[in-house]
Design an enzyme around this catalytic site. Structure first.
Site, mmCIF file in Angstrom:
data_model
loop_
_atom_site.group_PDB
_atom_site.id
_atom_site.type_symbol
_atom_site.label_atom_id
_atom_site.label_comp_id
_atom_site.label_asym_id
_atom_site.label_seq_id
_atom_site.Cartn_x
_atom_site.Cartn_y
_atom_site.Cartn_z
ATOM 1 N N TYR A 51 -35.758 51.519 -17.571
ATOM 2 C CA TYR A 51 -35.182 52.390 -16.549
ATOM 3 C C TYR A 51 -35.087 51.678 -15.202
ATOM 4 O O TYR A 51 -36.068 51.154 -14.675
ATOM 5 C CB TYR A 51 -36.021 53.655 -16.377
ATOM 6 C CG TYR A 51 -35.943 54.637 -17.528
ATOM 7 C CD1 TYR A 51 -34.989 54.508 -18.547
ATOM 8 C CD2 TYR A 51 -36.819 55.705 -17.605
ATOM 9 C CE1 TYR A 51 -34.925 55.401 -19.594
ATOM 10 C CE2 TYR A 51 -36.760 56.621 -18.652
ATOM 11 C CZ TYR A 51 -35.810 56.457 -19.648
ATOM 12 O OH TYR A 51 -35.753 57.361 -20.686
ATOM 13 N N PRO B 77 -32.162 68.302 -21.188
ATOM 14 C CA PRO B 77 -31.979 69.733 -21.456
ATOM 15 C C PRO B 77 -30.777 70.324 -20.728
ATOM 16 O O PRO B 77 -30.315 71.411 -21.077
ATOM 17 C CB PRO B 77 -33.293 70.352 -20.954
ATOM 18 C CG PRO B 77 -33.771 69.405 -19.895
ATOM 19 C CD PRO B 77 -33.402 68.049 -20.418
ATOM 20 N N LEU B 78 -30.265 69.597 -19.719
ATOM 21 C CA LEU B 78 -29.064 70.044 -19.009
ATOM 22 C C LEU B 78 -27.826 69.270 -19.449
ATOM 23 O O LEU B 78 -26.781 69.350 -18.807
ATOM 24 C CB LEU B 78 -29.253 69.900 -17.497
ATOM 25 C CG LEU B 78 -30.360 70.756 -16.883
ATOM 26 C CD1 LEU B 78 -30.417 70.542 -15.368
ATOM 27 C CD2 LEU B 78 -30.152 72.226 -17.198
ATOM 28 N N GLY C 68 -26.358 67.079 -16.906
ATOM 29 C CA GLY C 68 -25.808 67.819 -15.781
ATOM 30 C C GLY C 68 -24.712 68.799 -16.145
ATOM 31 O O GLY C 68 -24.333 69.653 -15.325
ATOM 32 N N LEU C 69 -24.185 68.720 -17.365
ATOM 33 C CA LEU C 69 -23.102 69.620 -17.773
ATOM 34 C C LEU C 69 -23.518 71.082 -17.637
ATOM 35 O O LEU C 69 -22.741 71.922 -17.170
ATOM 36 C CB LEU C 69 -22.703 69.333 -19.221
ATOM 37 C CG LEU C 69 -21.587 70.216 -19.764
ATOM 38 C CD1 LEU C 69 -20.252 69.793 -19.203
ATOM 39 C CD2 LEU C 69 -21.557 70.169 -21.298
ATOM 40 N N LEU C 70 -24.768 71.396 -18.028
ATOM 41 C CA LEU C 70 -25.210 72.790 -18.056
ATOM 42 C C LEU C 70 -25.688 73.290 -16.688
ATOM 43 O O LEU C 70 -26.128 74.437 -16.572
ATOM 44 C CB LEU C 70 -26.322 72.956 -19.094
ATOM 45 C CG LEU C 70 -25.929 72.571 -20.521
ATOM 46 C CD1 LEU C 70 -27.104 72.753 -21.474
ATOM 47 C CD2 LEU C 70 -24.724 73.390 -21.001
ATOM 48 N N GLY D 28 -23.568 73.470 -14.273
ATOM 49 C CA GLY D 28 -22.372 74.106 -13.726
ATOM 50 C C GLY D 28 -21.571 73.239 -12.781
ATOM 51 O O GLY D 28 -20.565 73.681 -12.245
ATOM 52 N N LYS D 29 -21.998 71.989 -12.589
ATOM 53 C CA LYS D 29 -21.295 71.135 -11.623
ATOM 54 C C LYS D 29 -19.961 70.616 -12.155
ATOM 55 O O LYS D 29 -19.114 70.167 -11.379
ATOM 56 C CB LYS D 29 -22.177 69.965 -11.192
ATOM 57 C CG LYS D 29 -22.416 68.932 -12.280
ATOM 58 C CD LYS D 29 -23.034 67.639 -11.732
ATOM 59 C CE LYS D 29 -24.398 67.865 -11.152
ATOM 60 N NZ LYS D 29 -25.027 66.584 -10.733
#
Length: 368
Positions: free
Chosen positions: A59, A214-215, A218-220, A222-223
């Site tokens: 990372y 879990p998002l 970032g899709l989930l 709402g952006k």
């Protein structure tokens, strides 16, 4: 706000339901948080009661591990913190044995992680990704050696086929090696494929599942919107064109999930991100959800996922819109042939209370 502690898989390692992902610590990849923002994110998570930190040697070129180790030392939290880090991917390797999952690279990688983290031991050491070459026998023997040496406390696997994880756990059981305590896998309303194989494996054989993304990158949150020719700046836009399936989220199924998630979030008076994280962390077999942030307000919003319960009817709507079609052999098991396997009778599983409760808080991580 409070975080409950759960034991990870069948181990005695106690972790919080939300883990802090630190892949965003550093700006080397074109997105992420600078050092002061990363420190603020770390401190806010700790102040909220979190103790579980996820990183990897790959990372941000090692920055993530170095900053995490520094932040833990600043607050004197080494005994309290549970550090999970990973090996496999050496992005600067010039020779084939300086990456992958062979014994030579594992022993090289662990020394580098210990140095960057400024610690004598790693609480949870994970194989980052299946290299399609190294047999599980070699990995598990090396893991066991690291545990016996005191450099590692517990071990796990990330991003592997289910058959590989099963074989590795069987080898550990048969040979008396340190068993797999955790599986780190992608899971969200947009990615539910682990439910067929990994959730049953983890709950039956003692490996708690740590869910990354879990998002859905970032899709989930709402952006992103389907009507935009160019999406909002963020990770999915930064890596547009990649061949990594983990970042290929713009499709009709997922836009339907986003639309329903927005409706449910509005009815609950919560953010879309909070509902998505809450849904994932309360799914069967999930031990811990890895949340990451590039901004402090994103972390604060995610922590709000701990403060409410999704009503059954709203959960049903999310389950239905995100459901995946049954594939073979699971489509076969659910057909009318099932009756011929039980003499035409309805046969259930074990009665309630059949399995002993092993967790001091009344919950067993990986089983919910």
């Amino acid at each position: 706000m409070s975080m409950e502690f759960y034991t990870l898989g069948n181990s005695g390692l106690k972790v919080t339901r939300l883990a802090l992902g630190t892949m965003t610590f550093g700006t080397e990849w074109g997105w992420g948080a600078d050092k002061e923002t990363a420190r603020a994110i770390f401190n806010t998570y700790v102040d909220a009661g979190g103790n579980f930190f996820d990183t990897a040697d790959a990372y941000t070129g090692g920055t993530s591990e170095a900053w995490l180790g520094e932040f833990i030392a600043e607050r004197g939290l080494r005994d309290d913190a549970v550090i999970a880090t990973k090996f496999t991917m050496n992005l600067t390797a010039q020779t084939p044995n300086a990456a992958g999952n062979g014994r030579k690279n594992i022993l090289r990688a662990v020394e580098g992680s210990l140095k960057r983290l400024n610690t004598d031991y790693i609480d949870l050491y994970l194989m980052h990704c299946w290299d399609r070459l190294t047999p599980p026998e070699e990995v598990m023997r090396t893991f066991d050696d690291l545990v016996r040496s005191g450099k590692v406390r517990h071990v796990g696997l990330s991003d592997v086929p289910a058959w590989y994880a099963s074989r590795a756990q069987a080898v550990a059981e048969h040979r008396g090696y340190e068993p797999i305590s955790a599986l780190q896998l992608e899971y969200s309303l947009a990615e539910r494929n682990i439910e067929n194989e990994f959730v049953p494996f983890g709950t039956r054989y003692g490996a708690g599942i740590m869910a990354w993304s879990p998002l859905a990158s970032g899709l989930l949150s709402g952006k992103y919107r389907p009507s935009s020719e160019r999406q909002t700046a963020g990770r999915l836009e930064t890596v547009r064109g990649t061949t990594n399936p983990g970042f290929q989220k713009f499709n009709e199924r997922n836009w339907a999930v986003v639309a329903e998630l927005e409706k449910v979030a509005t009815e609950l008076g919560c953010s879309m991100a909070q509902v998505a994280v809450n849904w994932a962390m309360t799914q069967p077999g999930l031990a811990s959800i890895i949340i990451g942030a590039t901004k402090l307000e994103q972390l604060r919003d995610n922590l709000g996922a701990l403060e409410f319960t999704i009503p059954n009817e709203l959960r049903r709507r999310l389950d239905e819109v995100s459901a995946l079609p049954a594939t073979f052999p699971y489509s076969f098991f659910g057909s009318e042939i099932q009756g011929s396997l039980t003499g035409g009778q309805t046969v259930g599983g074990k009665p309630a209370g059949y399995y002993p409760d092993l967790n001091i808080s009344g919950k067993f991580a990986g089983v919910s």
